[in-house]
Design an enzyme around this catalytic site. Structure first.
Site, PDB file in Angstrom:
ATOM      1  N   ASN A 209       0.948  -1.202   0.038  1.00  0.00           N
ATOM      2  CA  ASN A 209      -0.181   0.050  -0.150  1.00  0.00           C
ATOM      3  C   ASN A 209       0.968   1.373  -0.083  1.00  0.00           C
ATOM      4  OD1 ASN A 209       0.559   0.798   2.971  1.00  0.00           O
ATOM      5  ND2 ASN A 209      -0.223  -1.004   3.339  1.00  0.00           N
ATOM      6  N   ASP A 278      -2.919  -6.464   4.776  1.00  0.00           N
ATOM      7  CA  ASP A 278      -4.089  -7.325   5.334  1.00  0.00           C
ATOM      8  C   ASP A 278      -3.883  -8.421   4.869  1.00  0.00           C
ATOM      9  OD1 ASP A 278      -5.091  -5.220   7.216  1.00  0.00           O
ATOM     10  OD2 ASP A 278      -6.208  -4.340   5.301  1.00  0.00           O
ATOM     11  N   LYS A 288      11.373 -15.264 -10.422  1.00  0.00           N
ATOM     12  CA  LYS A 288      10.496 -14.366 -11.231  1.00  0.00           C
ATOM     13  C   LYS A 288       9.691 -15.168 -12.381  1.00  0.00           C
ATOM     14  CE  LYS A 288      10.125 -10.797 -14.411  1.00  0.00           C
ATOM     15  NZ  LYS A 288      10.753  -9.907 -15.588  1.00  0.00           N
ATOM     16  N   PHE A 323      -3.911   3.160  15.476  1.00  0.00           N
ATOM     17  CA  PHE A 323      -4.213   3.889  14.322  1.00  0.00           C
ATOM     18  C   PHE A 323      -5.671   3.516  13.585  1.00  0.00           C
ATOM     19  CE2 PHE A 323      -0.242   6.060  15.259  1.00  0.00           C
ATOM     20  CZ  PHE A 323      -0.308   7.362  14.893  1.00  0.00           C
ATOM     21  N   LYS A 338     -13.033   0.130  17.192  1.00  0.00           N
ATOM     22  CA  LYS A 338     -11.633  -0.578  17.048  1.00  0.00           C
ATOM     23  C   LYS A 338     -10.763  -0.425  18.175  1.00  0.00           C
ATOM     24  CE  LYS A 338     -10.176  -0.596  12.876  1.00  0.00           C
ATOM     25  NZ  LYS A 338      -9.935  -0.385  11.669  1.00  0.00           N
ATOM     26  N   LYS A 342      -9.737  -4.189  19.353  1.00  0.00           N
ATOM     27  CA  LYS A 342      -8.381  -4.504  19.520  1.00  0.00           C
ATOM     28  C   LYS A 342      -7.526  -4.533  20.755  1.00  0.00           C
ATOM     29  CE  LYS A 342      -7.079  -3.968  14.560  1.00  0.00           C
ATOM     30  NZ  LYS A 342      -5.788  -4.193  13.795  1.00  0.00           N
TER      31      LYS A 342
HETATM   32  O1  C5P Z   1      -7.773  -2.913  11.597  1.00  0.00           O
HETATM   33  P1  C5P Z   1      -7.107  -1.949  10.981  1.00  0.00           P
HETATM   34  O2  C5P Z   1      -5.949  -2.460   9.999  1.00  0.00           O
HETATM   35  O3  C5P Z   1      -7.634  -0.606  10.903  1.00  0.00           O
HETATM   36  O4  C5P Z   1      -6.273  -1.471  12.378  1.00  0.00           O
HETATM   37  C1  C5P Z   1      -5.295  -0.553  12.211  1.00  0.00           C
HETATM   38  C2  C5P Z   1      -4.281  -0.631  13.390  1.00  0.00           C
HETATM   39  O5  C5P Z   1      -3.723  -1.962  13.603  1.00  0.00           O
HETATM   40  C3  C5P Z   1      -3.316   0.034  13.335  1.00  0.00           C
HETATM   41  O6  C5P Z   1      -2.608   0.695  14.537  1.00  0.00           O
HETATM   42  C4  C5P Z   1      -2.243  -1.049  12.634  1.00  0.00           C
HETATM   43  O7  C5P Z   1      -0.901  -0.635  12.723  1.00  0.00           O
HETATM   44  C5  C5P Z   1      -2.363  -2.081  13.367  1.00  0.00           C
HETATM   45  N1  C5P Z   1      -2.286  -3.419  12.610  1.00  0.00           N
HETATM   46  C6  C5P Z   1      -1.432  -4.543  12.949  1.00  0.00           C
HETATM   47  N2  C5P Z   1      -1.294  -5.496  12.248  1.00  0.00           N
HETATM   48  C7  C5P Z   1      -2.292  -5.665  11.402  1.00  0.00           C
HETATM   49  C8  C5P Z   1      -3.281  -4.817  10.965  1.00  0.00           C
HETATM   50  C9  C5P Z   1      -3.276  -3.619  11.474  1.00  0.00           C
HETATM   51  O8  C5P Z   1      -0.750  -4.030  13.776  1.00  0.00           O
HETATM   52  N3  C5P Z   1      -1.981  -6.914  10.410  1.00  0.00           N
END
Ligand code: C5P
Length: 394
Positions: A209, A278, A288, A323, A338, A342
């Site tokens: 990203n 994600d 390759k 974040f 969130k 989390k």
């Molecule tokens: O669920 P989301 O991706 O929106 O959550 C964002 C937060 O979770 C951010 O603080 C990001 O750094 C953390 N995060 C993480 N590992 C992931 C996805 C998100 O630490 N696989």
């Protein structure tokens, strides 16, 4: 932070000397008293008249060192008066003199005679900046306890491209404020995750990203200013972290998890600013893969949720901040959700539109407060203000 502070601004003979005029104006706008000292080299670029008008104080020059007037001992009187000293721009020759402890000019003598905190903002040609002598002098100056703000990269007056520019004045102002901030994270270890992760599809292609890592770098700087030991576990960054941050470069989410794990256990504060990809391919392809042979459908699996995993293992007293980047319409309710889901103590929510932007607007949610606090401005400013707020919870 700067209101009523007595500052000396030392200006050396470099092209960036003209930018120091605007710096005086901005410092005075923030309420600081500014006493300008020009080196002989600086006088070849700018005049005392300009700085007297801007600072509303007498501007000291090399002539005052050797033939002072009015019963002054300029170097010691000014050194004792100052609550903070900034040298911007600091030339290679000034750094060299200070590193060798050779006070043959007024500015070096003031800096050597003071007990006030000193910030050096070097600006020079890239090759001079990268010269081993300059490197060595800077390492010594850091050892002596001087703070150094790294020059910015870009096009220099001499036409060269690279590091050597005086940093943007807003960055300088923040560093100057840092001379006076309470070291509320002294003795604390801060872990930061930052930047994007890259999930390989084959040897040369990846999923990722456009995160720049600027927020994580800004947080790292702010944590340093507040006195913390800072570890940054990061994917590819488009900005370099400041000197003094312990960096741990990684590529994939799995590597980020692995490297951050041991650090998290020792951390007092964990800031999850990484834009972790994600999904990752079920099975990355070897080598390759030829364009014609590349599969048209990818089979993906979710990456580990680093923040959620760590939050579940938090020990008492450990604080975490996450974040959330959301569509503007749902920002606030989603952020609160969130935070709970989390297991963060704080959650910094910003709207999607801020993803790659320089300026940012953040709503900081916490477990203990009903309403979020709003922070607005450059990522550097927001990071510092936000961390000061979070440090109170430690
Ligand atoms: O669920 P989301 O991706 O929106 O959550 C964002 C937060 O979770 C951010 O603080 C990001 O750094 C953390 N995060 C993480 N590992 C992931 C996805 C998100 O630490 N696989």
């Amino acid at each position: 932070m700067l209101a009523g502070r007595r500052l000396i601004l030392g200006i050396c003979g470099g092209i960036a000397a003209y930018k120091a005029a605007e710096l005086v104006r901005l410092l005075r706008k923030k309420g600081a008293e500014v006493q300008v000292v020009l080196t002989t080299g600086a006088e070849a670029f700018v005049t005392p008249l300009l700085f007297e008008a801007l600072s509303r104080k007498r501007c000291f020059t090399q002539r005052d060192f050797l033939s002072p007037q009015g019963g002054l001992i300029p170097h010691t009187d000014l050194a004792a008066w100052a609550e903070g000293i900034v040298v911007a721009p600091a030339t290679a020759s000034f750094l060299s003199k200070l590193a060798r402890g050779e006070p043959s000019d007024l500015l070096t003598a003031i800096v050597m005679a003071t007990r006030a905190p000193v910030l050096l903002a070097p600006a020079m040609n890239t090759n001079m900046w990268e010269h081993p002598a300059t490197r060595e002098n800077l390492a010594r100056l850091r050892e002596f306890g001087y703070r150094v703000v790294e020059p910015a990269s870009g096009e220099l007056a001499c036409g060269a491209q690279g590091p050597g520019r005086l940093p943007p004045l807003e960055t300088l102002l923040l560093e100057i404020e840092g001379l006076f901030v309470e070291k509320s994270l002294a003795g604390k270890m801060v872990l930061i995750t930052g930047g994007p992760t890259r999930e390989p599809l084959d040897a040369v292609r990846f999923l990722s990203n456009p995160s720049s890592g600027r927020m994580a770098v800004a947080l790292a700087r702010a944590a340093l200013l507040l006195g913390a030991e800072v570890h940054l576990v990061h994917g590819p960054l488009s900005v370099s972290p400041p000197e003094g941050v312990k960096t741990h470069p990684v590529k994939t989410a799995a590597e980020m998890l692995q490297v951050a794990q041991g650090l998290f256990e020792k951390a007092d504060l964990a800031l999850f600013a990484a834009a972790v990809c994600d999904f990752t391919p079920e099975k990355p392809l070897q080598g390759k893969v030829k364009k014609e042979d590349f599969p048209r459908t990818l089979s993906l699996k979710p990456t580990p949720d680093i923040a959620a995993l760590f939050n579940a293992r938090k020990r008492p007293g450990q604080i975490s901040l996450g974040f959330a980047l959301e569509e503007a319409e749902n920002l606030l309710p989603r952020a609160r959700e969130k935070l709970e889901k989390k297991g963060f103590d704080f959650l910094a929510a910003n709207a999607l539109s801020a993803f790659e932007a320089e300026e940012t607007e953040i709503f900081l949610f916490s477990r203990t407060r009903e309403t979020p606090r709003r922070f607005h401005g450059s990522k550097e400013k927001v990071a510092l203000e936000m961390l000061q707020e979070v440090a109170r919870a430690l």
